[in-house]
Design an enzyme around this catalytic site. Structure first.
Site, PDB file in Angstrom:
ATOM      1  N   CYS A 226      21.875  -1.243  11.117  1.00 40.12           N
ATOM      2  CA  CYS A 226      21.489  -2.023   9.938  1.00 40.12           C
ATOM      3  C   CYS A 226      20.208  -2.818  10.221  1.00 40.12           C
ATOM      4  O   CYS A 226      19.153  -2.225  10.282  1.00 40.12           O
ATOM      5  CB  CYS A 226      22.642  -2.877   9.452  1.00 40.12           C
ATOM      6  SG  CYS A 226      22.485  -3.230   7.698  1.00 40.12           S
TER       7      CYS A 226
ATOM      8  N   HIS B 112      26.845   0.902   8.610  1.00 39.28           N
ATOM      9  CA  HIS B 112      27.615   0.315   9.719  1.00 39.28           C
ATOM     10  C   HIS B 112      28.672   1.304  10.224  1.00 39.28           C
ATOM     11  O   HIS B 112      29.828   1.251   9.772  1.00 39.28           O
ATOM     12  CB  HIS B 112      28.328  -0.963   9.250  1.00 39.28           C
ATOM     13  CG  HIS B 112      27.397  -2.095   8.971  1.00 39.28           C
ATOM     14  ND1 HIS B 112      27.101  -3.060   9.892  1.00 39.28           N
ATOM     15  CD2 HIS B 112      26.684  -2.394   7.862  1.00 39.28           C
ATOM     16  CE1 HIS B 112      26.251  -3.919   9.369  1.00 39.28           C
ATOM     17  NE2 HIS B 112      25.982  -3.541   8.128  1.00 39.28           N
TER      18      HIS B 112
ATOM     19  N   GLU C   1      30.253   1.232  12.851  1.00 38.33           N
ATOM     20  CA  GLU C   1      31.310   0.535  13.601  1.00 38.33           C
ATOM     21  C   GLU C   1      32.541   0.234  12.746  1.00 38.33           C
ATOM     22  O   GLU C   1      33.623   0.031  13.286  1.00 38.33           O
ATOM     23  CB  GLU C   1      30.755  -0.749  14.242  1.00 38.33           C
ATOM     24  CG  GLU C   1      30.431  -1.912  13.309  1.00 38.33           C
ATOM     25  CD  GLU C   1      29.048  -1.836  12.669  1.00 38.33           C
ATOM     26  OE1 GLU C   1      28.464  -0.739  12.596  1.00 38.33           O
ATOM     27  OE2 GLU C   1      28.558  -2.901  12.207  1.00 38.33           O
TER      28      GLU C   1
HETATM   29  N1  GLN Z   1      19.501  -8.473   6.561  1.00 36.55           N
HETATM   30  C1  GLN Z   1      19.360  -7.061   6.354  1.00 36.55           C
HETATM   31  C2  GLN Z   1      19.547  -6.679   4.897  1.00 36.55           C
HETATM   32  O1  GLN Z   1      20.120  -7.430   4.125  1.00 36.55           O
HETATM   33  C3  GLN Z   1      20.308  -6.288   7.247  1.00 36.55           C
HETATM   34  C4  GLN Z   1      21.753  -6.572   6.972  1.00 36.55           C
HETATM   35  C5  GLN Z   1      22.683  -6.161   8.074  1.00 36.55           C
HETATM   36  O2  GLN Z   1      22.281  -6.011   9.230  1.00 36.55           O
HETATM   37  N2  GLN Z   1      23.950  -6.022   7.754  1.00 36.55           N
HETATM   38  O3  GLN Z   1      19.129  -5.632   4.486  1.00 36.55           O
END
Ligand code: GLN
Length: 535
Positions: A383, A509, A511
């Site tokens: 992410c 994600h 995970e």
């Molecule tokens: N802050 C980033 C976004 O909102 C990544 C979010 C995250 O790592 N879950 O796109």
């Protein structure tokens, strides 16, 4: 069995005793005996969901397939039961009150005074019963957050009391407590447990089973004492001593017949013999690794490891599958400087750059990516970790020196990571990110395809920003590969690099989907790469 059976798990004496692990272990045993089982978490705080919470408060925010931002315990439930949860599996006091107040505004209560009893408790019971009426679960385990005696969890305990009264033969209560060991007298003490059971009794709830966390095994005399003073049968006093890994707890509970004792209380017979051979084999591999590797985990919440719990567990799952012990080297992104990169990454066989929000520690993450890219160290960006890899590439390979994400610098000339179109009109921050399961199509010749072995996948998301497609052509020319795309929304989901042994960033994600029985393919292949490319 047409109706559901309900098993409540409460906690006494101290917090953080591992109610989530006991609930998950019990669920695991029922699941392996053939019952359709789920676990629900009741959280006593007033936030509507944990999505707006800083990870320092309660650790990681977990995300379900249907896009609920949920308590991290739901991650344990999925990892132990190998089954997805949904928005029905997490209730907070905030969400209960929100819905009761909305009903009041609509006039649903017809002039009545709206009160904790019956309106809040009815709402709690209705939500629990949705898992029975909508999803037809046979076993519903309900973990009540907090410790008995907390003002905040009283409405949940009262709802439990009512359910036990209304569905006498369908409800059991498992109370988890701590037996402290006093080194000076060499004794395990039961008094705090007796007191916590008294506190439950004051609310009208008699626990059926007491699970005792203890550093040492407890003898018959102590069990008898607890049984007598807490008013439970002798075989309903179960010990839960410290073990090497949480994945051993279901077996520990099985040995003491926790599932059978609970089954007796709610009047059911095991459907099948327990079929957990695969679990036992995996556990053996976890406990007898053939090799050890070290993974650097770069994040800014590293003081509270629970902030990255799903990533840590995913590494354990992949490690157990591959018979590798994975040691995490925690690297605080705020502390990474050009001068200490070499020292920091020394002995790291691979590096993960973690998800996150906001500016703090971002430069350390960018430096980390540059170091692993230039030194051919396997890299897995998740992410924000993927977004940082894009920023680093823009700056150091494409020469856009001020390239950034608009999240960190709204005025950058090169917004290589930009706000998603669908996010531009959003005002409230709660529950409004791109959340939950979305499809991703993979390019065949890629590390991603090598891992998944299929070309269409779905993964869970939690973000507002995305790769800016305007930069796709330039980046491609310079060697970035876009190997996973959401075709419907035209979003980049996976990036890789030519001329690097293993460099992969994902906007989603992975995970959240790894379980003990089904480790995630990207984590498996990342670890395999770390094993083969060892420096
Ligand atoms: N802050 C980033 C976004 O909102 C990544 C979010 C995250 O790592 N879950 O796109």
């Amino acid at each position: 069995m047409s109706k559901s059976k309900f098993i409540f798990v409460t906690g006494g004496v101290a917090s953080s005793l591992g109610k989530g692990i006991i609930a998950s272990s019990l669920g695991n045993l029922f699941q392996f005996r053939g019952y359709k089982t789920t676990i629900l978490k009741l959280d006593p705080y007033l936030n509507v969901d944990p999505g707006t919470l800083n990870p320092y408060e309660h650790g990681e925010c977990y995300v379900t397939n249907d896009g609920a931002e949920a308590d991290l315990d739901l991650g344990h439930y999925e990892r132990f039961l190998n089954l997805p949860t949904s928005q029905l599996n997490n209730i907070t006091t905030g969400s209960i009150y929100q819905s009761v107040i909305e009903k009041e505004r609509r006039g649903d209560f017809l002039g009545k005074t709206v009160q904790v009893i019956p309106h809040i408790t009815d709402e709690i019971k209705e939500r629990i019963l949705l898992l029975e009426s909508k999803e037809n679960y046979q076993i519903i385990i309900i973990e009540i957050g907090g410790t008995v005696g907390d003002i905040e969890s009283l409405p949940y305990i009262e709802a439990l009391r009512q359910m036990k009264f209304e569905r006498k033969n369908d409800v059991a209560v498992v109370h988890l407590t701590l037996l402290p060991f006093l080194a000076s007298s060499g004794e395990v003490k039961t008094k705090p447990t007796q007191h916590s059971v008294k506190t439950l009794l004051q609310s009208g709830v008699q626990p059926d089973i007491i699970v005792c966390r203890s550093e040492y095994s407890i003898d018959e005399k102590i069990k008898n004492k607890i049984a007598l003073f807490c008013n439970v049968d002798f075989d309903c006093v179960i010990e839960s001593i410290n073990v090497e890994t949480i994945y051993e707890v279901p077996l520990l509970m099985m040995e003491q017949k926790l599932d059978l004792v609970v089954s007796n209380k709610i009047g059911i017979k095991p459907l099948n013999d327990l079929d957990n051979n695969l679990w036992i084999k995996r556990l053996e591999r976890l406990k007898n690794p053939q090799k050890t590797i070290q993974i650097g985990l770069v994040g800014k919440y590293v003081e509270l490891k629970d902030s990255y719990i799903s990533i840590c567990e995913s590494l354990i799952h992949a490690g157990a599958f591959l018979e590798v012990k994975i040691v995490i080297k925690w690297l605080h992104s705020e502390k990474l400087e050009s001068t200490n990169l070499e020292q920091s990454f020394k002995n790291c066989d691979g590096v993960i750059v973690a998800p996150g929000f906001g500016d703090r520690g971002i430069n350390g993450k960018i430096k980390a990516v540059q170091y692993v890219r230039e030194n051919n160290i396997p890299f897995f960006g998740i992410c924000l970790g993927m977004q940082v890899a894009v920023i680093e590439f823009a700056r150091n390979v494409c020469g856009y020196l001020d390239a950034h994400s608009k999240e960190m610098n709204s005025k950058t000339m090169h917004p290589v990571i930009d706000l998603m179109e669908s996010q531009k009109k959003i005002k409230n921050i709660g529950g409004t990110m791109r959340l939950g399961r979305y499809n991703c199509e993979l390019i065949k010749k890629s590390l991603a395809y090598d891992a998944y072995q299929v070309s269409s996948i779905d993964e869970r998301h939690r973000h507002r920003y995305e790769f800016n497609n305007k930069y796709k052509d330039v980046f491609s020319e310079k060697g970035m590969l876009f190997t996973g795309l959401n075709k419907k929304l035209n979003l980049v989901e996976i990036i890789e690099l030519e001329n690097h042994p293993w460099f992969l960033g994902v906007q989603f994600h992975p995970e959240y989907k790894s379980t003990f029985i089904n480790p995630h393919p990207l984590f498996i292949n990342f670890i395999k790469a770390c094993l083969t490319i060892r420096l």
